[in-house]
Design an enzyme around this catalytic site. Structure first.
Site, short mmCIF file in Angstrom:
data_model
loop_
_atom_site.label_atom_id
_atom_site.label_comp_id
_atom_site.label_asym_id
_atom_site.label_seq_id
_atom_site.Cartn_x
_atom_site.Cartn_y
_atom_site.Cartn_z
CG ASP A 77 -1.80 0.95 1.14
OD1 ASP A 77 -3.17 0.66 0.93
OD2 ASP A 77 -1.89 2.39 0.95
CB ILE A 78 1.12 3.79 -1.60
CG1 ILE A 78 1.89 5.55 -3.07
CG2 ILE A 78 -0.81 4.75 -1.95
CD1 ILE A 78 1.53 5.24 -4.33
CG ASN A 80 -11.89 -0.62 4.22
OD1 ASN A 80 -12.30 -1.00 5.58
ND2 ASN A 80 -10.77 -0.46 4.20
N GLY A 91 -15.07 2.73 3.94
CA GLY A 91 -13.58 3.21 4.08
C GLY A 91 -12.99 2.95 2.81
CG HIS A 113 -8.60 -3.15 -1.95
ND1 HIS A 113 -9.80 -3.07 -3.04
CD2 HIS A 113 -8.64 -1.83 -0.99
CE1 HIS A 113 -10.19 -1.34 -2.19
NE2 HIS A 113 -9.34 -0.95 -1.30
CG LEU A 114 -8.92 -9.68 0.87
CD1 LEU A 114 -9.91 -9.69 -0.82
CD2 LEU A 114 -8.49 -11.15 1.28
CG HIS A 115 -6.52 -2.89 3.25
ND1 HIS A 115 -6.09 -1.77 3.17
CD2 HIS A 115 -8.01 -2.68 2.46
CE1 HIS A 115 -6.65 -1.16 1.95
NE2 HIS A 115 -8.22 -1.63 2.32
P1 AMP Z 1 -9.96 1.59 0.21
O1 AMP Z 1 -9.95 2.69 1.67
O2 AMP Z 1 -10.04 0.19 1.39
O3 AMP Z 1 -10.18 1.40 -0.83
O4 AMP Z 1 -8.17 0.58 0.40
C1 AMP Z 1 -7.66 2.00 -1.15
C2 AMP Z 1 -6.03 1.41 -0.86
O5 AMP Z 1 -5.51 2.19 -1.78
C3 AMP Z 1 -5.30 3.14 0.22
O6 AMP Z 1 -4.98 2.13 1.66
C4 AMP Z 1 -4.42 3.43 -0.70
O7 AMP Z 1 -3.68 4.38 -0.13
C5 AMP Z 1 -3.78 2.16 -1.32
N1 AMP Z 1 -3.79 2.76 -3.17
C6 AMP Z 1 -3.81 3.75 -3.81
N2 AMP Z 1 -3.37 4.20 -4.65
C7 AMP Z 1 -2.21 3.09 -4.70
C8 AMP Z 1 -1.20 2.83 -5.15
N3 AMP Z 1 -0.76 3.24 -6.24
N4 AMP Z 1 -0.05 1.82 -4.91
C9 AMP Z 1 -0.07 1.42 -3.63
N5 AMP Z 1 -1.60 1.67 -3.00
C10 AMP Z 1 -3.00 2.78 -2.91
#
Ligand code: AMP
Length: 112
Positions: A28-29, A85, A91, A98-100
């Site tokens: 995650d960025i 989420n 959130g 996607h799975l965190h």
């Molecule tokens: P969500 O809020 O559950 O939709 O998670 C989206 C996630 O994507 C967040 O934790 C962001 O930090 C992450 N994210 C957004 N853009 C990027 C990217 N270019 N590379 C890696 N992670 C990203």
């Protein structure tokens, strides 16, 4: 195209930790823990709540893979959390399932 589709297509860079024919995992960025990896299916599904039983095999693949990745990332012993989420209150910010995978510190409960 969502940002995750662009990462899958290699149109934008990411720190990729795993890939197979069905999914991609990358860091995650904006990490919320020392280890914060996102696991995404290559087939676009917007969010968990729109999945059907036709998606069950892919969802099972993602869940088993998330556990394997957590182990691969050294989190099995100390513990980890898998988060999905859905929607505004959940959130969700990227409309691509996607799975965190979160770990490397003690995570609080209840979540914020
Ligand atoms: P969500 O809020 O559950 O939709 O998670 C989206 C996630 O994507 C967040 O934790 C962001 O930090 C992450 N994210 C957004 N853009 C990027 C990217 N270019 N590379 C890696 N992670 C990203």
């Amino acid at each position: 195209m969502t940002i995750f589709e662009k990462i899958i297509a290699r149109e934008i860079p990411a720190d990729i930790v795993f890939e197979d024919d069905q999914c991609l995992a990358f860091r995650d960025i904006h990490p919320q823990a020392p280890v914060h990896v996102l696991l995404v299916p290559k087939r676009v599904i917007p969010r968990l709540g729109v999945c059907t039983w036709d998606d069950a095999t892919l969802l099972g693949h993602l869940l088993v893979k998330a556990g394997e990745l957590a182990t691969m990332l050294g989190l099995a012993e100390s513990g980890f959390r898998i988060v999905i989420n859905h929607g505004a209150n959940g959130g969700e910010t990227v409309p691509h399932l996607h799975l965190h995978i979160l770990g490397g510190r003690a995570l609080t409960w209840p979540p914020g």
